[in-house]
Design a protein around this motif. Structure first.
Motif, PDB file in Angstrom:
ATOM      1  N   HIS A 126       0.828  -1.209   0.000  1.00 16.17           N
ATOM      2  CA  HIS A 126       0.000   0.000   0.000  1.00 16.17           C
ATOM      3  C   HIS A 126       0.860   1.256   0.000  1.00 16.17           C
ATOM      4  O   HIS A 126       0.610   2.198   0.754  1.00 16.17           O
ATOM      5  CB  HIS A 126      -0.993   0.009   1.161  1.00 16.17           C
ATOM      6  CG  HIS A 126      -2.022  -1.061   1.062  1.00 16.17           C
ATOM      7  ND1 HIS A 126      -3.104  -0.962   0.233  1.00 16.17           N
ATOM      8  CD2 HIS A 126      -2.101  -2.277   1.654  1.00 16.17           C
ATOM      9  CE1 HIS A 126      -3.822  -2.061   0.327  1.00 16.17           C
ATOM     10  NE2 HIS A 126      -3.237  -2.876   1.180  1.00 16.17           N
ATOM     11  N   ARG A 158       2.600   4.396  -2.390  1.00 14.14           N
ATOM     12  CA  ARG A 158       2.301   5.170  -3.611  1.00 14.14           C
ATOM     13  C   ARG A 158       3.130   4.728  -4.808  1.00 14.14           C
ATOM     14  O   ARG A 158       2.688   4.845  -5.938  1.00 14.14           O
ATOM     15  CB  ARG A 158       2.539   6.652  -3.353  1.00 14.14           C
ATOM     16  CG  ARG A 158       1.556   7.244  -2.388  1.00 14.14           C
ATOM     17  CD  ARG A 158       1.840   8.709  -2.213  1.00 14.14           C
ATOM     18  NE  ARG A 158       1.021   9.223  -1.124  1.00 14.14           N
ATOM     19  CZ  ARG A 158       1.088  10.436  -0.671  1.00 14.14           C
ATOM     20  NH1 ARG A 158       1.951  11.285  -1.205  1.00 14.14           N
ATOM     21  NH2 ARG A 158       0.326  10.826   0.303  1.00 14.14           N
ATOM     22  N   LEU A 192      -1.915   5.196  16.179  1.00 17.51           N
ATOM     23  CA  LEU A 192      -2.102   5.559  14.776  1.00 17.51           C
ATOM     24  C   LEU A 192      -0.748   5.616  14.090  1.00 17.51           C
ATOM     25  O   LEU A 192       0.237   6.069  14.677  1.00 17.51           O
ATOM     26  CB  LEU A 192      -2.789   6.918  14.664  1.00 17.51           C
ATOM     27  CG  LEU A 192      -4.175   7.029  15.288  1.00 17.51           C
ATOM     28  CD1 LEU A 192      -4.634   8.481  15.283  1.00 17.51           C
ATOM     29  CD2 LEU A 192      -5.163   6.148  14.539  1.00 17.51           C
ATOM     30  N   SER A 218       2.163   6.020   2.121  1.00 15.97           N
ATOM     31  CA  SER A 218       1.105   5.021   2.101  1.00 15.97           C
ATOM     32  C   SER A 218      -0.149   5.493   1.374  1.00 15.97           C
ATOM     33  O   SER A 218      -0.476   6.680   1.366  1.00 15.97           O
ATOM     34  CB  SER A 218       0.729   4.646   3.539  1.00 15.97           C
ATOM     35  OG  SER A 218      -0.290   3.657   3.541  1.00 15.97           O
ATOM     36  N   THR A 219      -0.856   4.535   0.789  1.00 14.69           N
ATOM     37  CA  THR A 219      -2.171   4.802   0.212  1.00 14.69           C
ATOM     38  C   THR A 219      -3.284   4.440   1.201  1.00 14.69           C
ATOM     39  O   THR A 219      -4.456   4.627   0.887  1.00 14.69           O
ATOM     40  CB  THR A 219      -2.367   4.014  -1.095  1.00 14.69           C
ATOM     41  OG1 THR A 219      -2.241   2.614  -0.823  1.00 14.69           O
ATOM     42  CG2 THR A 219      -1.362   4.445  -2.156  1.00 14.69           C
ATOM     43  N   LEU A 220      -2.918   3.925   2.363  1.00 16.51           N
ATOM     44  CA  LEU A 220      -3.906   3.663   3.418  1.00 16.51           C
ATOM     45  C   LEU A 220      -4.330   5.000   4.017  1.00 16.51           C
ATOM     46  O   LEU A 220      -3.697   6.028   3.769  1.00 16.51           O
ATOM     47  CB  LEU A 220      -3.293   2.744   4.484  1.00 16.51           C
ATOM     48  CG  LEU A 220      -2.989   1.317   4.030  1.00 16.51           C
ATOM     49  CD1 LEU A 220      -2.186   0.575   5.096  1.00 16.51           C
ATOM     50  CD2 LEU A 220      -4.271   0.565   3.700  1.00 16.51           C
ATOM     51  N   PRO A 221      -5.395   5.011   4.823  1.00 18.84           N
ATOM     52  CA  PRO A 221      -5.825   6.280   5.438  1.00 18.84           C
ATOM     53  C   PRO A 221      -4.674   6.939   6.199  1.00 18.84           C
ATOM     54  O   PRO A 221      -3.765   6.272   6.688  1.00 18.84           O
ATOM     55  CB  PRO A 221      -6.939   5.856   6.400  1.00 18.84           C
ATOM     56  CG  PRO A 221      -7.443   4.557   5.862  1.00 18.84           C
ATOM     57  CD  PRO A 221      -6.255   3.890   5.217  1.00 18.84           C
ATOM     58  N   PHE A 222      -4.741   8.257   6.287  1.00 17.88           N
ATOM     59  CA  PHE A 222      -3.718   9.032   6.997  1.00 17.88           C
ATOM     60  C   PHE A 222      -4.401   9.894   8.041  1.00 17.88           C
ATOM     61  O   PHE A 222      -5.166  10.778   7.665  1.00 17.88           O
ATOM     62  CB  PHE A 222      -2.947   9.915   6.010  1.00 17.88           C
ATOM     63  CG  PHE A 222      -1.784  10.615   6.641  1.00 17.88           C
ATOM     64  CD1 PHE A 222      -0.543  10.020   6.670  1.00 17.88           C
ATOM     65  CD2 PHE A 222      -1.936  11.869   7.201  1.00 17.88           C
ATOM     66  CE1 PHE A 222       0.544  10.665   7.246  1.00 17.88           C
ATOM     67  CE2 PHE A 222      -0.865  12.519   7.783  1.00 17.88           C
ATOM     68  CZ  PHE A 222       0.377  11.912   7.810  1.00 17.88           C
ATOM     69  N   CYS A 241      -3.506   6.126   9.989  1.00 19.39           N
ATOM     70  CA  CYS A 241      -4.114   4.802   9.869  1.00 19.39           C
ATOM     71  C   CYS A 241      -4.045   4.097  11.216  1.00 19.39           C
ATOM     72  O   CYS A 241      -2.995   4.107  11.864  1.00 19.39           O
ATOM     73  CB  CYS A 241      -3.344   3.993   8.816  1.00 19.39           C
ATOM     74  SG  CYS A 241      -4.075   2.390   8.443  1.00 19.39           S
ATOM     75  N   ARG A 289      -4.580  -1.927  11.503  1.00 20.15           N
ATOM     76  CA  ARG A 289      -4.818  -2.020  10.059  1.00 20.15           C
ATOM     77  C   ARG A 289      -3.517  -1.844   9.290  1.00 20.15           C
ATOM     78  O   ARG A 289      -3.243  -2.563   8.330  1.00 20.15           O
ATOM     79  CB  ARG A 289      -5.847  -0.980   9.618  1.00 20.15           C
ATOM     80  CG  ARG A 289      -6.094  -1.035   8.117  1.00 20.15           C
ATOM     81  CD  ARG A 289      -7.189  -0.114   7.658  1.00 20.15           C
ATOM     82  NE  ARG A 289      -7.304  -0.190   6.200  1.00 20.15           N
ATOM     83  CZ  ARG A 289      -8.077   0.596   5.478  1.00 20.15           C
ATOM     84  NH1 ARG A 289      -8.841   1.495   6.081  1.00 20.15           N
ATOM     85  NH2 ARG A 289      -8.106   0.463   4.175  1.00 20.15           N
ATOM     86  N   TYR A 290      -2.712  -0.867   9.686  1.00 16.71           N
ATOM     87  CA  TYR A 290      -1.455  -0.621   8.986  1.00 16.71           C
ATOM     88  C   TYR A 290      -0.569  -1.869   9.016  1.00 16.71           C
ATOM     89  O   TYR A 290      -0.048  -2.303   7.990  1.00 16.71           O
ATOM     90  CB  TYR A 290      -0.713   0.572   9.593  1.00 16.71           C
ATOM     91  CG  TYR A 290       0.531   0.912   8.812  1.00 16.71           C
ATOM     92  CD1 TYR A 290       0.462   1.739   7.705  1.00 16.71           C
ATOM     93  CD2 TYR A 290       1.772   0.371   9.150  1.00 16.71           C
ATOM     94  CE1 TYR A 290       1.595   2.031   6.953  1.00 16.71           C
ATOM     95  CE2 TYR A 290       2.906   0.657   8.410  1.00 16.71           C
ATOM     96  CZ  TYR A 290       2.806   1.480   7.310  1.00 16.71           C
ATOM     97  OH  TYR A 290       3.925   1.744   6.564  1.00 16.71           O
TER      98      TYR A 290
END
Length: 131
Positions: A32, A34, A61, A67-71, A73, A77-78
């Protein structure tokens, strides 16, 4: 007269840690990212650094600028999606982690990114846009 000095970096908040991810071979996959080539391909870094912060309620967090995961994250999950600890890797590529207090990291760690350049100074790959 000499050039004015840049302002000091901001002080990290308490409960913040830099996490350096690498491997014995200095080839560690992180998903995940960029720069990935395909939807499920990892980027193989010599090392990767992320920031982990602990909220007042104890939730952790991860802040990963690549990363393309939420920022930010959620850490669970990460780790599950970007690190993939259940995936068997070659032993020399297995991720290793160094956790450093963010204040110490800001005060004592830096890179000139010379490991990312060819002899003569040309980039091996384009640097991130925030370079």
């Amino acid at each position: 007269p000499s050039e004015p000095r840049p302002p000091p970096p901001p002080r990290p908040r308490p409960g913040a840690f830099a996490v350096l991810i690498s491997s014995a071979a200095r080839r560690t996959p992180v998903w995940h990212q960029r720069l990935r080539r395909g939807a499920d391909d990892p980027v193989v870094w010599d090392y990767h650094a992320v920031l982990v912060v602990r909220e007042a309620g104890g939730r952790k967090l991860v802040l990963d600028l690549d990363s393309t995961l939420p920022f930010p994250c959620p850490a669970e999950r990460y780790v599950s999606e970007a690190i993939r600890p259940r995936l068997r890797l070659l032993p020399e590529c297995q991720q290793l982690f160094r956790v450093v207090d963010a204040e110490l990291f800001v005060a004592h760690f830096c890179t000139d990114r010379s490991h990312m350049k060819r002899p003569g100074g040309r980039w091996l790959a384009p640097p991130p846009p925030w370079e």
